[in-house]
Enzyme design. Structure first.
Site, PDB file in Angstrom:
ATOM      1  CD  GLU A 247      -9.582   5.887   3.859  1.00  0.00           C
ATOM      2  OE1 GLU A 247     -10.473   5.056   4.135  1.00  0.00           O
ATOM      3  OE2 GLU A 247      -8.531   5.593   3.289  1.00  0.00           O
ATOM      4  CB  CYS A 281     -10.633   1.146   2.855  1.00  0.00           C
ATOM      5  SG  CYS A 281      -9.945   2.375   1.727  1.00  0.00           S
TER       6      CYS A 281
END
Length: 501
Positions: A247, A281
């Site tokens: 990720e 993010c």
């Protein structure tokens, strides 16, 4: 037996090799932590291997009981945890509280639903294999390595840790060198609830410690961090065919349609861009607003941004930039946008005063500028006008990243969401998918692959095991050399009758 790895790392002169975690608001030392060597990482994985058999043997209900006990410990010590997260990241206490609430919610969901998602179930054997029964279950992989980030040092890695544990695996966790205390706290509280075996351990250190975890023999490695580091993790794991869940970063866009609630959209844009000092993010880094409503939206957004102040005091809206080197990246992106013809509506280069960065709102920024193409990871946002929302979607999809996005539209939010090339979309909100335990979290492109959270997150840490059992002999048995010469023709005739129409 402790579930925190040994503190015995020694330097050449026999002294324990340690490093300090610092409060980014003040530079004060929060605590010292050991630099675990490759040998110590291997020892942790080896002891986790032994523990994993016991943990898997507890079954779903047995593990749920243990994980529920851990959740109660985390709840009881929540105030202590809040203070630690804020000390190591600098984020406001309320942000830390939200993070811990999410940790508990996801832990509860994973332990509650693991049996339903992964447990043994019957599968139809089909017409041709009707004399067999078929079952499918998902078995734990064994030992999972987790490398976590510093921006959400509890919630993000627990998206892997909770689900891996619920699936029946042992875990060795390497937290960021900026937030080692958070990882140590998680492991120590787990050992209060599960003292029997080292099912969940933490190793601390720098890149070398993380690299050692990649090659330590774990059965899967879950990584959250930059795309650049993610590629290195993948390369290291490839040598041993260790599967990875990656990720990475994002450059998430928010699309504002002509029929949007502009007040709500502007508030969401600022929250997505500035909360956690922009160190998210899946935070909002780009806004594409339809020309028809752009002036009004920008006016509202600018007023909101001007009210937001960084600082270390409780009343501050955002904290410092946790990783010092990120400040120069933020500075470079802002300056590049201005040099290329962009305009600063709020703030500018003078807003960057380490360790704090005041909110920066830019507009008219060219699509090939750094502030559009690369992850900034600071409290900055670009608001660009587009002829319509569909053009905003097109521009959003030009990014090499594909993590999350948001759409504000009263009439066609889901329609626009479907066209976005990302793993997650919030309609008339931002980041809400991260707070729903049943939804998978992850992206495409340079944002990585694999999923945490939800049913997909549980299956990431297990392998499917299919079993068939013959119930009675078939009239047409094709799995023997004694079959008749007509068997194949009869089998094909039957298949054409059943499936050829």
């Amino acid at each position: 037996m402790t579930q925190t790895a040994s503190d015995s790392a020694l330097s050449a002169d026999g002294e324990q090799r340690r490093f300090a975690s610092l409060d980014p608001r003040t530079g004060e030392v929060v605590a010292h932590h050991p630099i675990h060597t490759a040998a110590e990482v291997e020892d942790a994985v080896s002891s986790a291997r032994d523990a994993s058999a016991w943990w898997a043997g507890l079954g779903f209900e047995g593990r749920k009981t243990k994980l529920d006990a851990w959740r109660r410990v985390l709840s009881k010590r929540a105030d202590e945890f809040v203070a630690l997260i804020s000390a190591e990241t600098g984020k406001p206490a309320d942000d830390s509280r939200v993070e811990i609430a999410l940790v508990m919610d996801h832990l509860h969901w994973a332990s509650r639903h693991a049996g339903r998602v992964l447990g043994k179930r019957r599968v139809s054997s089909g017409m041709l294999m009707f004399n067999h029964s078929a079952t499918l279950e998902y078995r734990p992989l064994g030992v999972i390595g987790v490398i976590g980030p510093w921006n959400y040092p509890a919630h993000t890695p627990m998206g892997s840790i909770s689900y891996a544990l619920a699936a029946g695996n042992a875990v060795v966790f390497k937290p960021s060198e900026f937030t080692p205390g958070v990882g140590t706290f998680l492991a120590s509280t787990f050992s209060e609830a599960v003292p029997e075996y080292p099912v969940f351990q933490v190793v601390t250190g720098f890149g070398e410690t993380g690299a050692a975890l990649c090659t330590s023999g774990v059965d899967k490695l879950a990584f959250t961090g930059s795309t650049r580091t993610g590629k290195k993790v993948m390369a290291a794991c490839a040598a041993t065919l260790t599967p990875v869940l990656v990720e990475c970063g994002g450059k998430d866009a928010l699309i504002v349609d002509t029929d949007a609630d502009l007040v709500a959209a502007a508030e969401a844009a600022m929250w997505g861009a500035v909360s956690n000092a922009g160190q998210t993010c899946a935070g909002v880094e780009r806004v594409y607003v339809a020309e028809e409503v752009a002036d009004e939206f920008i006016e509202i957004a600018v007023k909101r941004a001007l009210k937001l102040k960084p600082g270390g005091e409780p009343s501050a809206n955002l904290g410092p930039i946790t990783m010092p080197s990120q400040v120069e990246i933020i500075r470079e992106h802002v300056q590049d946008a201005l040099d290329r013809g962009g305009k600063a509506l709020v703030g500018g280069p003078d807003s960057i005063r380490p360790p704090y960065v005041e909110p920066v709102v830019l507009t008219d920024v060219p699509e090939d500028s750094l502030a559009i193409t690369e992850e900034t990871f600071g409290p900055t946002v670009v608001i660009n006008r587009v002829p319509n929302a569909l053009e905003g979607v097109r521009l959003a999809n030009q990014s090499k990243y594909g993590l999350g996005a948001a759409v504000f539209s009263r009439s066609r939010g889901e329609e626009l969401a479907r066209e976005l090339r990302v793993g997650m979309v919030s309609v008339n909100a931002v980041l809400t998918y991260a707070a729903i335990p049943g939804l998978p979290f992850g992206g495409v492109g340079d944002s990585g692959f694999g999923r945490i959270h939800g049913e997909d997150g549980l299956r990431e840490f297990a392998y499917p095991k299919a079993v068939t059992k013959q119930r009675f002999k078939a009239l047409l048995n094709m799995t023997t050399f004694d079959r008749s010469s007509l068997a194949g023709k009869q089998m094909l005739r039957l298949a054409r009758l059943l499936f050829g129409r």
